[in-house]
Design an enzyme around this catalytic site. Structure first.
Site, PDB file in Angstrom:
ATOM      1  N   ASN A 248      81.135  58.935  25.623  1.00 17.15           N
ATOM      2  CA  ASN A 248      80.050  60.202  25.962  1.00 17.15           C
ATOM      3  C   ASN A 248      78.843  60.042  24.938  1.00 17.15           C
ATOM      4  O   ASN A 248      78.310  61.045  24.944  1.00 17.15           O
ATOM      5  CB  ASN A 248      80.968  61.696  25.661  1.00 17.15           C
ATOM      6  CG  ASN A 248      81.239  61.623  24.191  1.00 17.15           C
ATOM      7  OD1 ASN A 248      81.247  60.674  23.440  1.00 17.15           O
ATOM      8  ND2 ASN A 248      81.902  62.744  23.854  1.00 17.15           N
TER       9      ASN A 248
ATOM     10  N   ASN B  42      78.484  59.827  22.167  1.00 15.51           N
ATOM     11  CA  ASN B  42      78.823  60.527  20.692  1.00 15.51           C
ATOM     12  C   ASN B  42      78.892  59.271  19.696  1.00 15.51           C
ATOM     13  O   ASN B  42      79.451  58.334  20.014  1.00 15.51           O
ATOM     14  CB  ASN B  42      79.907  61.513  20.219  1.00 15.51           C
ATOM     15  CG  ASN B  42      79.538  62.837  21.267  1.00 15.51           C
ATOM     16  OD1 ASN B  42      78.601  62.942  21.922  1.00 15.51           O
ATOM     17  ND2 ASN B  42      80.522  63.722  20.850  1.00 15.51           N
TER      18      ASN B  42
ATOM     19  N   HIS C 261      52.520  56.532   6.740  1.00 12.60           N
ATOM     20  CA  HIS C 261      51.066  56.114   7.421  1.00 12.60           C
ATOM     21  C   HIS C 261      50.151  57.258   6.930  1.00 12.60           C
ATOM     22  O   HIS C 261      48.856  56.796   6.918  1.00 12.60           O
ATOM     23  CB  HIS C 261      51.390  56.791   8.928  1.00 12.60           C
ATOM     24  CG  HIS C 261      50.183  56.627   9.859  1.00 12.60           C
ATOM     25  ND1 HIS C 261      49.360  55.710  10.144  1.00 12.60           N
ATOM     26  CD2 HIS C 261      49.602  57.733  10.289  1.00 12.60           C
ATOM     27  CE1 HIS C 261      48.412  56.161  10.872  1.00 12.60           C
ATOM     28  NE2 HIS C 261      48.487  57.368  10.977  1.00 12.60           N
TER      29      HIS C 261
ATOM     30  N   ASP D 224      40.559  50.348  10.539  1.00 12.17           N
ATOM     31  CA  ASP D 224      39.742  51.605  10.995  1.00 12.17           C
ATOM     32  C   ASP D 224      39.561  52.363   9.642  1.00 12.17           C
ATOM     33  O   ASP D 224      40.176  51.900   8.648  1.00 12.17           O
ATOM     34  CB  ASP D 224      40.603  52.294  12.021  1.00 12.17           C
ATOM     35  CG  ASP D 224      41.593  53.397  11.621  1.00 12.17           C
ATOM     36  OD1 ASP D 224      41.292  54.287  11.059  1.00 12.17           O
ATOM     37  OD2 ASP D 224      42.978  53.064  11.664  1.00 12.17           O
TER      38      ASP D 224
ATOM     39  N   LYS E 150      36.788  52.549  14.625  1.00 11.14           N
ATOM     40  CA  LYS E 150      37.546  52.301  15.641  1.00 11.14           C
ATOM     41  C   LYS E 150      37.652  53.892  16.477  1.00 11.14           C
ATOM     42  O   LYS E 150      37.679  54.889  15.912  1.00 11.14           O
ATOM     43  CB  LYS E 150      39.094  52.068  15.230  1.00 11.14           C
ATOM     44  CG  LYS E 150      40.098  52.105  16.352  1.00 11.14           C
ATOM     45  CD  LYS E 150      41.424  51.679  15.888  1.00 11.14           C
ATOM     46  CE  LYS E 150      42.166  53.029  15.420  1.00 11.14           C
ATOM     47  NZ  LYS E 150      43.781  52.552  15.156  1.00 11.14           N
TER      48      LYS E 150
ATOM     49  N   ASP F  38      46.029  46.882   7.886  1.00  8.43           N
ATOM     50  CA  ASP F  38      46.350  48.265   8.541  1.00  8.43           C
ATOM     51  C   ASP F  38      47.714  48.362   7.873  1.00  8.43           C
ATOM     52  O   ASP F  38      48.426  47.324   7.400  1.00  8.43           O
ATOM     53  CB  ASP F  38      46.290  48.122   9.931  1.00  8.43           C
ATOM     54  CG  ASP F  38      46.027  49.192  10.651  1.00  8.43           C
ATOM     55  OD1 ASP F  38      46.131  50.288   9.971  1.00  8.43           O
ATOM     56  OD2 ASP F  38      45.666  49.174  11.635  1.00  8.43           O
TER      57      ASP F  38
HETATM   58  C1  R5P Z   1      46.387  54.268  13.118  1.00 11.06           C
HETATM   59  O1  R5P Z   1      45.994  55.066  12.644  1.00 11.06           O
HETATM   60  C2  R5P Z   1      47.327  53.089  12.273  1.00 11.06           C
HETATM   61  O2  R5P Z   1      46.705  52.736  11.107  1.00 11.06           O
HETATM   62  C3  R5P Z   1      47.397  51.905  12.941  1.00 11.06           C
HETATM   63  O3  R5P Z   1      45.959  51.322  13.147  1.00 11.06           O
HETATM   64  C4  R5P Z   1      47.935  52.022  14.386  1.00 11.06           C
HETATM   65  O4  R5P Z   1      49.057  52.482  14.154  1.00 11.06           O
HETATM   66  C5  R5P Z   1      47.952  50.912  15.160  1.00 11.06           C
HETATM   67  O5  R5P Z   1      48.703  50.949  16.455  1.00 11.06           O
HETATM   68  P1  R5P Z   1      48.021  49.873  17.525  1.00 11.06           P
HETATM   69  O6  R5P Z   1      48.557  48.539  17.042  1.00 11.06           O
HETATM   70  O7  R5P Z   1      49.024  50.661  18.792  1.00 11.06           O
HETATM   71  O8  R5P Z   1      46.574  50.053  17.795  1.00 11.06           O
END
Ligand code: R5P
Length: 312
Positions: free
Chosen positions: A37, A39, A130, A169, A192, A219
């Site tokens: 189920n 779980n 993040h 970005d 971006k 990033d």
């Molecule tokens: C966005 O604010 C994060 O810092 C990354 O730039 C983002 O998560 C990357 O996502 P993707 O690869 O889908 O562009």
């Protein structure tokens, strides 16, 4: 290391084993059963009474099931009389859901923080959130590690004399600054634009000198790859000599790995906060382990020593 135990959820057992190897302790024994189920049942298969317990579970598919498994493990450990339970989340679930930027939506990263505490976590250990403000969502202590030094130590082995760090970005500017300082490189920023997760992000401008340079795009994560691939094309069109990238979290959602293989991006350096399935690995990806970093943080937490000292 007495009184210390590390258990693994189903998301990333190889990382948990590596952490245990670095700590010189065996991985704690536990077993998850999925009933017909749907779980889940978790059984901790050794005594944890009065122990200092760490549970390693990262945010990767099947995401909801992995989150639930972690919550059930925390609950099981707490009720098995562990003295202290720390949830170790190398990649924090729902980290991008960290603000109410539309009406009637959930700040799900905060909900995740609440759920961890409610399930029995006394502490949280996570990496490269993040947005660092997510730390404020926790009512229990949260240690926030960064994989940037691990990546920089690796990058420094290459000739970086013609390189420039490029923030993928402007929101990434602070982290990019950390890369640039550690590597002693100049910095540039991509502007971006995007309006939703589905809409492809577009690089529309670059601030800084990238002409004839080897650009190192940085990033926190690569998910669909839209940010990186758009930035790569834009930088090359603006006269960059080459483009490579470094991220902490290789989310690589959907067909990102295929797009990466066919893109002009030279190589992608990432860490193993998230496992990359074999079918998504390409020769362009280099994975660095953060197991030793997490093991060192666990040792310090266990001994009651500073964790922030690791990054000075
Ligand atoms: C966005 O604010 C994060 O810092 C990354 O730039 C983002 O998560 C990357 O996502 P993707 O690869 O889908 O562009």
């Amino acid at each position: 290391m007495s009184g210390l135990k590390v258990f693994s959820g189903s998301s990333h057992p190889s990382l948990a084993s590596e952490i245990c190897d670095a700590l010189g302790i065996p991985l704690g024994r536990s077993h998850t059963v999925r009933f017909s189920n749907e779980n889940l049942k978790v059984k901790i298969e050794e005594n944890v009474r009065e122990e200092d317990v760490f549970v390693v579970q990262t945010a990767c598919p099947p995401l909801s099931e992995n989150i639930l498994e972690l919550l059930i493990m925390l609950d099981a450990l707490k009720h098995a009389s562990a003295r202290r339970v720390t949830a170790v989340l190398p990649y924090f679930p729902y980290a991008r859901s960290d603000k109410k930027d539309e009406p009637r939506i959930s700040i799900t990263a905060r909900l995740m923080a609440d759920l961890l505490g409610a399930a029995g976590a006394d502490r949280v250990l996570t990496m490269d959130l993040h947005s660092p403000q997510i730390q404020g969502f926790f009512t229990i202590p949260a240690d926030h590690l960064t994989g940037v030094p691990v990546i920089c130590d690796h990058l420094r082995k290459n000739d970086l004399s013609n390189s420039v760090v490029v923030a993928a970005d402007v929101g990434e500017a602070k982290d990019a600054g950390r890369f640039a300082r550690r590597l002693d490189l100049p910095i540039a920023f991509i502007d971006k634009r995007r309006s939703g997760d589905d809409e492809n992000p577009r690089a529309v401008a670059v601030i800084g000198d990238i002409r004839e340079k080897d650009c190192l795009l940085v990033d926190d994560e690569i998910a669909t790859g839209g940010t990186m691939f758009s930035a790569t094309e834009f930088l090359l069109a603006q006269g960059a000599r080459s483009v490579s990238a470094a991220v902490v979290h290789p989310v690589l959602s959907g067909r990102a790995h295929e797009k990466l293989a066919h893109s002009a991006l030279g190589r992608l350096v990432a860490t193993n906060t998230i496992p990359i399935p074999a079918e998504k690995m390409t020769s362009k990806i280099e994975v660095l382990s953060i197991a030793q970093l997490i093991a060192t943080a666990i040792t310090r937490i266990h001994d009651g020593r500073s964790v922030s000292e690791l990054f000075v």
